[in-house]
Design an enzyme around this catalytic site. Sequence first.
Site, PDB file in Angstrom:
ATOM      1  N   GLU A 141     -94.650  18.045 -95.675  1.00  0.00           N
ATOM      2  CA  GLU A 141     -94.772  18.706 -95.273  1.00  0.00           C
ATOM      3  C   GLU A 141     -96.565  18.707 -95.226  1.00  0.00           C
ATOM      4  OE1 GLU A 141     -93.591  22.642 -95.462  1.00  0.00           O
ATOM      5  OE2 GLU A 141     -94.974  23.700 -94.580  1.00  0.00           O
ATOM      6  N   LYS A 191     -90.149  30.228 -99.930  1.00  0.00           N
ATOM      7  CA  LYS A 191     -89.810  28.860 -99.492  1.00  0.00           C
ATOM      8  C   LYS A 191     -91.033  28.403-100.076  1.00  0.00           C
ATOM      9  CE  LYS A 191     -89.823  25.448 -96.263  1.00  0.00           C
ATOM     10  NZ  LYS A 191     -91.157  25.192 -96.416  1.00  0.00           N
ATOM     11  N   ASP A 230     -83.490  16.766-109.816  1.00  0.00           N
ATOM     12  CA  ASP A 230     -81.893  17.174-108.978  1.00  0.00           C
ATOM     13  C   ASP A 230     -82.553  18.914-107.643  1.00  0.00           C
ATOM     14  OD1 ASP A 230     -79.751  17.978-107.765  1.00  0.00           O
ATOM     15  OD2 ASP A 230     -78.473  17.939-108.858  1.00  0.00           O
ATOM     16  N   HIS A 242    -103.114  24.538 -91.401  1.00  0.00           N
ATOM     17  CA  HIS A 242    -101.896  24.284 -91.119  1.00  0.00           C
ATOM     18  C   HIS A 242    -102.432  22.665 -89.830  1.00  0.00           C
ATOM     19  CE1 HIS A 242     -97.729  23.037 -91.484  1.00  0.00           C
ATOM     20  NE2 HIS A 242     -97.799  23.634 -92.692  1.00  0.00           N
TER      21      HIS A 242
HETATM   22  P1  NAD Z   1     -76.742  12.161-118.509  1.00  0.00           P
HETATM   23  O1  NAD Z   1     -75.856  12.910-118.520  1.00  0.00           O
HETATM   24  O2  NAD Z   1     -76.699  11.153-117.881  1.00  0.00           O
HETATM   25  O3  NAD Z   1     -78.109  12.704-119.507  1.00  0.00           O
HETATM   26  C1  NAD Z   1     -77.808  13.643-119.740  1.00  0.00           C
HETATM   27  C2  NAD Z   1     -77.270  12.780-121.755  1.00  0.00           C
HETATM   28  O4  NAD Z   1     -78.701  12.992-122.007  1.00  0.00           O
HETATM   29  C3  NAD Z   1     -76.985  13.855-122.343  1.00  0.00           C
HETATM   30  O5  NAD Z   1     -75.469  14.268-123.143  1.00  0.00           O
HETATM   31  C4  NAD Z   1     -77.855  13.847-123.987  1.00  0.00           C
HETATM   32  O6  NAD Z   1     -76.961  13.404-125.039  1.00  0.00           O
HETATM   33  C5  NAD Z   1     -78.795  13.162-123.265  1.00  0.00           C
HETATM   34  N1  NAD Z   1     -80.084  13.569-124.241  1.00  0.00           N
HETATM   35  C6  NAD Z   1     -80.056  14.282-123.989  1.00  0.00           C
HETATM   36  N2  NAD Z   1     -81.706  15.198-124.838  1.00  0.00           N
HETATM   37  C7  NAD Z   1     -82.054  13.738-124.870  1.00  0.00           C
HETATM   38  C8  NAD Z   1     -83.209  13.400-125.528  1.00  0.00           C
HETATM   39  N3  NAD Z   1     -84.393  13.630-125.797  1.00  0.00           N
HETATM   40  N4  NAD Z   1     -83.493  11.727-125.940  1.00  0.00           N
HETATM   41  C9  NAD Z   1     -82.648  11.114-125.420  1.00  0.00           C
HETATM   42  N5  NAD Z   1     -81.114  11.258-125.062  1.00  0.00           N
HETATM   43  C10 NAD Z   1     -80.909  12.324-124.703  1.00  0.00           C
HETATM   44  O7  NAD Z   1     -77.885  13.337-117.263  1.00  0.00           O
HETATM   45  P2  NAD Z   1     -77.052  15.115-117.474  1.00  0.00           P
HETATM   46  O8  NAD Z   1     -78.641  15.364-116.668  1.00  0.00           O
HETATM   47  O9  NAD Z   1     -76.378  15.435-117.779  1.00  0.00           O
HETATM   48  O10 NAD Z   1     -77.295  15.051-115.784  1.00  0.00           O
HETATM   49  C11 NAD Z   1     -78.106  14.648-114.857  1.00  0.00           C
HETATM   50  C12 NAD Z   1     -77.385  14.697-113.286  1.00  0.00           C
HETATM   51  O11 NAD Z   1     -76.122  15.332-112.712  1.00  0.00           O
HETATM   52  C13 NAD Z   1     -78.346  14.862-112.070  1.00  0.00           C
HETATM   53  O12 NAD Z   1     -78.260  13.358-111.055  1.00  0.00           O
HETATM   54  C14 NAD Z   1     -77.616  15.572-110.881  1.00  0.00           C
HETATM   55  O13 NAD Z   1     -77.423  15.283-110.148  1.00  0.00           O
HETATM   56  C15 NAD Z   1     -76.236  15.474-111.868  1.00  0.00           C
HETATM   57  N6  NAD Z   1     -74.935  16.772-111.005  1.00  0.00           N
HETATM   58  C16 NAD Z   1     -75.691  17.918-110.819  1.00  0.00           C
HETATM   59  C17 NAD Z   1     -74.643  18.764-110.589  1.00  0.00           C
HETATM   60  C18 NAD Z   1     -75.300  20.209-110.028  1.00  0.00           C
HETATM   61  O14 NAD Z   1     -75.865  20.412-110.295  1.00  0.00           O
HETATM   62  N7  NAD Z   1     -74.122  21.401-109.715  1.00  0.00           N
HETATM   63  C19 NAD Z   1     -73.229  18.508-110.705  1.00  0.00           C
HETATM   64  C20 NAD Z   1     -72.665  16.617-111.330  1.00  0.00           C
HETATM   65  C21 NAD Z   1     -74.093  16.219-111.304  1.00  0.00           C
END
Ligand code: NAD
Length: 430
Positions: free
Chosen positions: A85, A269, A285, A383
Amino acid sequence: MTEKSSSRRPGFYKLSITERQKQLDLEGLLSVEEFNAITAQAGLDLDQAGHMIENVVGLHSLPLGIGLNFVVNGRDVLVPMVVEEPSVVAGASFMAKLARPAGGFRAESTPPEMIGQMQLLEVSDPQAAVNAILAEKDKLMAEAGEIDPVLKKLGGGPRDLQVRIISDSPIGAFVVLHLIYDVRDAMGANAINTACERLAPIVEGLTGGRVHLRILSNLADRRLAKAECTILLDELAFGDFTAEQVRDGIIEAWAFAAADPYRAATHNKGIMNGVDAVVLATGNDWRAVEAGAHAYAARDGRYTSLSTWSKDADGNLKGSLEMPMAVGIVGGATKVHPTARAALKLMKIQSASDLAEVIVSVGLAQNLAALRALATEGIQRGHMGLHARQVAIAAGAEGEMVDKLAKQLVDEKTVRIDRAEELLKLWSRS
Ligand code: NAD
């Protein structure tokens, strides 16, 4: 602060794209690879994309611009913003400039605690189930603490276990557990979903019930980011508008959003224009952040503004924005997407909280840009110039013709594709 590390870049908008890229390159902030990723010379490749989602056949590009002038907690930040946008990057940059004389944005965030939900069904006595769970709370928390060794090492993990009864659902009463889980620098969805799945059989054993859903809540109201800024009264006057008129007009415009959900939806928004652009640039996300923002805006039962605007004792304009900010710098696409990695590097982000604080500052700046325009000359004036360029390109204009045609459309106050095509035809004959 050296000139290179400043987010003030007077005249940046007037440079060619190549000149802008050169300025960023000079920064010495990015490696060659990161520079290439951010300037689209080598971003995500097909192979990487094929590992990210299903049925990949290609890539889809969006513009990446740099939000300028941002100072967040005393630190100059060049903010990568990905958005389709027009006016968003310009608006945020301009408002960040207005905020600079009073020190920019002051931001803070709560610990990165997410909520994982478990829906416990088929318990004959919900209150007895609640009591059974609470009696074993320490054991459940200890179990949860062992699930993610990385989080454990980093000082994250379970913080609390809360239980409540939902009694007025379409299927009758059931029990809900909330696992409060510190996910450190992750967005946390996968981490918390895993934890909930691991705890579910234990909860079933304790209660005799059936754990149905085990999933995080996007209403991340324990993971909040807050930004505040002060715009000195002197900064507000422009054109025929006095500073007081602009300030009071902004407060009146905010009051509309505070009181009316129809206006609040559009107001929020506008905030999300800035928020999402940074969320997207960093591979986070944005649906999760959107869901959290709007649910939080309705937390008191009536949807309202996420921000507040008022005047301080000296008559300056004061703004604040508080919202859930479930973003990470590890996990998800943040580490996989080369441009997302380079975006974090450009902002010198060290933690998920750092990122949340920059994002909420950009949201507040964006909110001010929209309110200032709406409360004074109307949104369309600023805009339209940018919109006209898009219309000119859509009509087939190229090179210098884009600006010439856009200007003509604005001068005529007819920014429409049919008129743009007509003018192009006319000019190609002459
Ligand atoms: P992930 O599980 O891949 O990584 C998370 C891991 O990173 C953790 O388990 C932790 O062990 C580790 N971690 C945390 N801090 C750290 C640091 N400082 N150094 C190294 N490791 C570290 O990712 P996530 O964040 O749990 O999940 C994000 C993804 O899940 C996004 O892509 C999202 O789109 C998706 N998702 C979203 C939903 C929702 O929002 N409802 C549902 C399901 C999946």
